[in-house]
Design a protein around this motif. Structure first.
Motif, short mmCIF file in Angstrom:
data_model
loop_
_atom_site.label_atom_id
_atom_site.label_comp_id
_atom_site.label_asym_id
_atom_site.label_seq_id
_atom_site.Cartn_x
_atom_site.Cartn_y
_atom_site.Cartn_z
N ASN A 85 4.21 11.34 0.88
CA ASN A 85 5.53 11.14 0.96
C ASN A 85 6.51 12.11 1.52
OD1 ASN A 85 5.49 8.86 -0.98
ND2 ASN A 85 5.36 10.23 -2.73
N SER B 127 1.92 1.04 -0.35
CA SER B 127 3.01 1.59 0.20
C SER B 127 3.13 1.15 1.46
CB SER B 127 3.15 3.31 0.24
OG SER B 127 4.03 3.71 1.17
N ALA C 127 6.88 4.50 -1.94
CA ALA C 127 6.37 5.06 -2.99
C ALA C 127 5.93 3.82 -3.56
CB ALA C 127 7.21 5.77 -3.98
N PRO C 128 4.53 3.69 -4.23
CA PRO C 128 4.25 2.82 -5.02
C PRO C 128 5.14 2.23 -6.18
CG PRO C 128 2.44 4.22 -4.56
CD PRO C 128 3.77 5.02 -4.19
N THR D 295 2.57 -5.40 -1.43
CA THR D 295 2.67 -4.75 -0.10
C THR D 295 1.76 -5.09 0.83
OG1 THR D 295 3.05 -2.67 -1.67
CG2 THR D 295 2.58 -2.23 0.34
#
Length: 407
Positions: free
Chosen positions: A50, A258, A336-337, A375
């Protein structure tokens, strides 16, 4: 002369599959402490990931725009318009599917079972307090500004010093991705799947909502396949070969949950499809943040499911407002997930769901369970957008052949 034997090297796809299988086995059969160790490693790698993601967006998107000697603003506009239109179409198709199929197998008693399915997730032993120096949306805006300004300056004969700085920053980020991020991605995926297998949440929810999940995943696959067929028909490429080249990105996204974290793998997939360097390094990072059809399909279907279960209004005029707003709001989601569903929470009142209600928490549970597949659809579809944008850019904006030396 002696022939040097080639060392056997396990490809990315086998590594990802092994990580997923091992994660499920370890989470299901090993002591909880092993799962918690894996979760700790995964969580801290996630922190580092991240931290890198906004820098990755600045490096790739800024250089991608700066490299465009002409038509940078037009390329940006074309890419964003195609991405947003694709997201709206995906949401509309999801609503049509849900309205047609879901009422036949939805049952109110499912609610309580879903709420109790995710209580056993293990937390990491510790997490390094590492935060991004800039958020994803700010990074994207900064990249737009820097890239466009440097592109304009270069057309006027200046800006070379800053362009060199951007180039070197791009090389640094590429080095970090190549030496650290990509090699450790299977470990990150292993930790995620270990925790999901330990809690049993995935399997419990899949048992209850299997039919809904199958419908959503089938629509993901049909939609991205249609995108490739349309894009390749327009550009003269082979859609089946292009879809095959996109598989590593699809599998990576299933594990990372992600879009942004899958950028390096997706850029490489796009390269194998024959998309020129300046287009792929501009469109793929940009679409990772603005093109989210898979997430939109999942969210629309999940929201419809809740509205139908609780007998709340769910006509298309209501849902399309939610889809249109969410298509813009989700720009901040890919870092982010589960980011897409978190971006959706402030806008749930549009469809009559309070953002802090039990319904919202059920939506989060439903979405997170399917987030991997949404995703994966997002990032795979980015390749189709890139193929189409390349043709439009070179044919209509700069009006010259695609430069083969940049492939």
């Amino acid at each position: 002369m002696t022939e040097t034997k080639k060392k056997f090297k396990l490809g990315l796809i086998p590594k990802l599959l092994i990580a997923i299988i091992l994660g499920i086995l370890v989470g299901s059969y090993f002591p909880p402490v092993i799962t918690q160790i894996a979760v700790t490693i995964s969580a801290n790698f996630g922190k580092f990931l991240n931290f890198i993601i906004p820098l990755m967006i600045i490096a790739f998107v800024t250089k991608g725009i700066a490299d465009l000697s002409e038509g940078a603003g037009k390329l940006l506009l074309v890419t964003v318009l195609i991405a947003y239109l694709s997201t709206l179409i995906a949401g509309t198709l999801s609503y049509t599917m849900a309205r047609t199929i879901f009422p036949s197998f939805l049952e109110p008693q499912m609610v309580e079972q879903i709420q109790t399915a995710t209580d056993k997730n293990l937390a990491a032993f510790f997490e390094i307090p590492l935060n991004p120096i800039i958020d994803v949306t700010a990074a994207l805006v900064l990249a737009f500004l820097l890239g466009l300004c440097v592109s304009i300056l270069r057309q006027k004969g200046s800006g070379d010093g800053f362009y060199k700085l951007i180039n070197e920053f791009n090389e640094i980020i590429n080095m970090v991705l190549e030496k650290a991020i990509i090699p450790l991605l299977p470990l990150f995926i292993f930790g995620n799947f270990t925790n999901m297998a330990y809690s049993g949440s995935v399997f419990a929810i899949l048992q209850i909502f299997l039919k809904i999940f199958v419908c959503i995943i089938a629509l993901h696959i049909l939609y991205i396949s249609a995108m490739f067929i349309v894009a390749c028909a327009y550009t003269g490429k082979n859609p089946f070969k292009s879809i095959k080249e996109a598989l590593p990105a699809y599998l990576t996204a299933i594990g990372t949950q992600s879009s942004a974290a899958t950028i390096p793998v997706n850029v490489e997939c796009n390269k194998k499809m024959g998309v020129s360097k300046q287009i792929r390094e501009f469109v793929i990072p940009l679409c990772a943040t603005v093109h989210l059809p898979g997430s939109m399909i999942t969210l629309t279907a999940c929201v419809y499911t809740l509205l139908e279960m609780y007998q709340m209004p769910h006509n298309y005029a209501l849902i399309i407002k939610f889809i249109a707003i969410l298509g813009i709001a989700m720009v901040a989601a890919p870092g982010a997930p589960g980011g897409a569903v978190m971006s959706a929470l402030p806008f749930l009142p549009v469809v009559g769901i309070a953002s802090d209600s039990p319904l919202a928490s059920i939506l989060i549970t439903l979405y997170i369970t399917q987030d991997s597949f949404g995703t994966a659809a997002n990032v795979t579809g980015d390749n189709a957008v890139s193929i189409m944008v390349e043709k439009i850019y070179y044919k209509y904006i700069v009006k010259r052949p695609i430069p083969k030396e940049e492939m």
